[in-house]
Design a protein around this motif. Structure first.
Motif, mmCIF file in Angstrom:
data_model
loop_
_atom_site.group_PDB
_atom_site.id
_atom_site.type_symbol
_atom_site.label_atom_id
_atom_site.label_comp_id
_atom_site.label_asym_id
_atom_site.label_seq_id
_atom_site.Cartn_x
_atom_site.Cartn_y
_atom_site.Cartn_z
ATOM 1 N N UNK A 53 -8.899 35.407 -26.925
ATOM 2 C CA UNK A 53 -9.138 36.810 -26.600
ATOM 3 C C UNK A 53 -10.403 37.019 -25.775
ATOM 4 N N UNK A 54 -11.179 35.988 -25.557
ATOM 5 C CA UNK A 54 -12.431 36.170 -24.833
ATOM 6 C C UNK A 54 -12.410 35.524 -23.453
ATOM 7 N N UNK A 55 -11.239 35.324 -22.906
ATOM 8 C CA UNK A 55 -11.165 34.783 -21.546
ATOM 9 C C UNK A 55 -10.288 35.675 -20.689
ATOM 10 N N UNK A 56 -10.359 35.478 -19.403
ATOM 11 C CA UNK A 56 -9.535 36.231 -18.486
ATOM 12 C C UNK A 56 -8.082 35.796 -18.511
ATOM 13 N N UNK A 57 -7.770 34.734 -19.252
ATOM 14 C CA UNK A 57 -6.404 34.222 -19.280
ATOM 15 C C UNK A 57 -5.583 34.718 -20.448
ATOM 16 N N UNK A 93 -13.959 42.365 -22.286
ATOM 17 C CA UNK A 93 -13.197 41.900 -21.135
ATOM 18 C C UNK A 93 -13.995 40.869 -20.368
ATOM 19 N N UNK A 94 -13.321 39.861 -19.914
ATOM 20 C CA UNK A 94 -13.959 38.795 -19.164
ATOM 21 C C UNK A 94 -13.017 38.330 -18.061
ATOM 22 N N UNK A 95 -12.786 39.188 -17.034
ATOM 23 C CA UNK A 95 -11.856 38.809 -15.979
ATOM 24 C C UNK A 95 -12.353 37.589 -15.208
ATOM 25 N N UNK A 96 -11.406 36.829 -14.697
ATOM 26 C CA UNK A 96 -11.742 35.648 -13.902
ATOM 27 C C UNK A 96 -12.304 36.090 -12.547
ATOM 28 N N UNK A 97 -12.888 35.155 -11.820
ATOM 29 C CA UNK A 97 -13.434 35.461 -10.492
ATOM 30 C C UNK A 97 -12.330 35.955 -9.566
ATOM 31 N N UNK A 98 -11.143 35.361 -9.659
ATOM 32 C CA UNK A 98 -10.026 35.780 -8.815
ATOM 33 C C UNK A 98 -9.623 37.221 -9.130
ATOM 34 N N UNK A 113 -19.948 41.634 -11.078
ATOM 35 C CA UNK A 113 -19.150 41.909 -12.278
ATOM 36 C C UNK A 113 -19.437 40.944 -13.412
ATOM 37 N N UNK A 114 -19.663 39.687 -13.107
ATOM 38 C CA UNK A 114 -19.862 38.703 -14.155
ATOM 39 C C UNK A 114 -21.182 38.890 -14.894
ATOM 40 N N UNK A 115 -22.171 39.490 -14.254
ATOM 41 C CA UNK A 115 -23.490 39.576 -14.870
ATOM 42 C C UNK A 115 -23.885 40.983 -15.290
ATOM 43 N N UNK A 116 -23.179 41.993 -14.848
ATOM 44 C CA UNK A 116 -23.592 43.350 -15.171
ATOM 45 C C UNK A 116 -22.395 44.167 -15.645
ATOM 46 N N UNK A 117 -21.988 43.953 -16.892
ATOM 47 C CA UNK A 117 -20.826 44.647 -17.413
ATOM 48 C C UNK A 117 -21.118 46.112 -17.711
ATOM 49 N N UNK A 125 -12.999 46.713 -16.235
ATOM 50 C CA UNK A 125 -11.775 47.220 -16.850
ATOM 51 C C UNK A 125 -10.617 47.184 -15.845
ATOM 52 N N UNK A 126 -10.858 47.667 -14.634
ATOM 53 C CA UNK A 126 -9.796 47.711 -13.621
ATOM 54 C C UNK A 126 -9.297 46.306 -13.303
ATOM 55 N N UNK A 127 -10.201 45.345 -13.147
ATOM 56 C CA UNK A 127 -9.791 43.972 -12.833
ATOM 57 C C UNK A 127 -8.905 43.405 -13.936
ATOM 58 N N UNK A 128 -9.309 43.592 -15.177
ATOM 59 C CA UNK A 128 -8.532 43.065 -16.296
ATOM 60 C C UNK A 128 -7.198 43.799 -16.432
ATOM 61 N N UNK A 129 -7.206 45.117 -16.240
ATOM 62 C CA UNK A 129 -5.976 45.895 -16.386
ATOM 63 C C UNK A 129 -4.981 45.576 -15.269
ATOM 64 N N UNK A 130 -5.478 45.410 -14.048
ATOM 65 C CA UNK A 130 -4.580 45.051 -12.946
ATOM 66 C C UNK A 130 -3.912 43.715 -13.206
#
Length: 155
Positions: A53-57, A93-98, A113-117, A125-130
């Motif tokens: 649950x803690x990865x973008x995958x 949420x922890x979306x991948x770089x892609x 995004x990776x350093x300033x949530x 949120x948008x990256x993970x939801x998309x």
């Protein structure tokens, strides 16, 4: 082979029953299969699948598991029920770089995004939801590929 009632069922979900023993006894919680579920891929559980649950995958892992289950049920010619719950709209949420590169904003660069949530929370949120939407699209496409789209109820 089909379950007790002539159909197969699967849970590809956030489970919250036994996510490792943290001194509170949750490590001894029964596996999802002990509740009459034929196949599972759960997170926040003791499930061997352990979609993280803690990865973008997470959405990918859950949908992959559901697709595998549906494909096998179709091959076995048995009716099925699969419960697919993605966690992206209510957890860390922890979306991948892609995933992040597909989102842009004048207020937040994708590289931040990776350093300033906090500053970039909306874009995280948008990256993970998309990506979750794209993963569900893969699941819907499989139903068409297996000619199950007209005989499957999606809620």
């Amino acid at each position: 082979s089909a379950g007790r009632h002539g159909h197969e069922n699967a849970a590809c979900v956030q489970w919250h029953l036994g996510s490792g023993d943290r001194g509170n006894g949750t490590g001894s919680a029964p596996l999802p299969t002990e509740y009459g579920i034929n196949q599972s891929c759960t997170f926040n559980s003791n499930d061997p699948c352990q979609a993280d649950a803690q990865t973008g995958n997470t959405s990918v892992n859950i949908v992959d598991s559901a697709m595998s289950f549906i494909t096998q049920a179709k091959a076995d010619a048995v009716p099925f029920y699969v419960n697919v719950w993605l966690h992206v709209s209510h957890n860390r949420l922890d979306p991948t770089a892609e995933m992040k590169s597909a989102v842009s904003s004048t207020n937040c660069k994708a590289s931040a995004l990776a350093t300033n949530q906090t500053e970039c929370a909306e874009l995280v949120f948008i990256a993970a939801q998309q990506d979750a939407d794209a993963q569900l699209g893969r699941l819907y496409a499989l139903l068409g590929d297996l000619d199950l789209h007209e005989s499957t109820l999606l809620l």
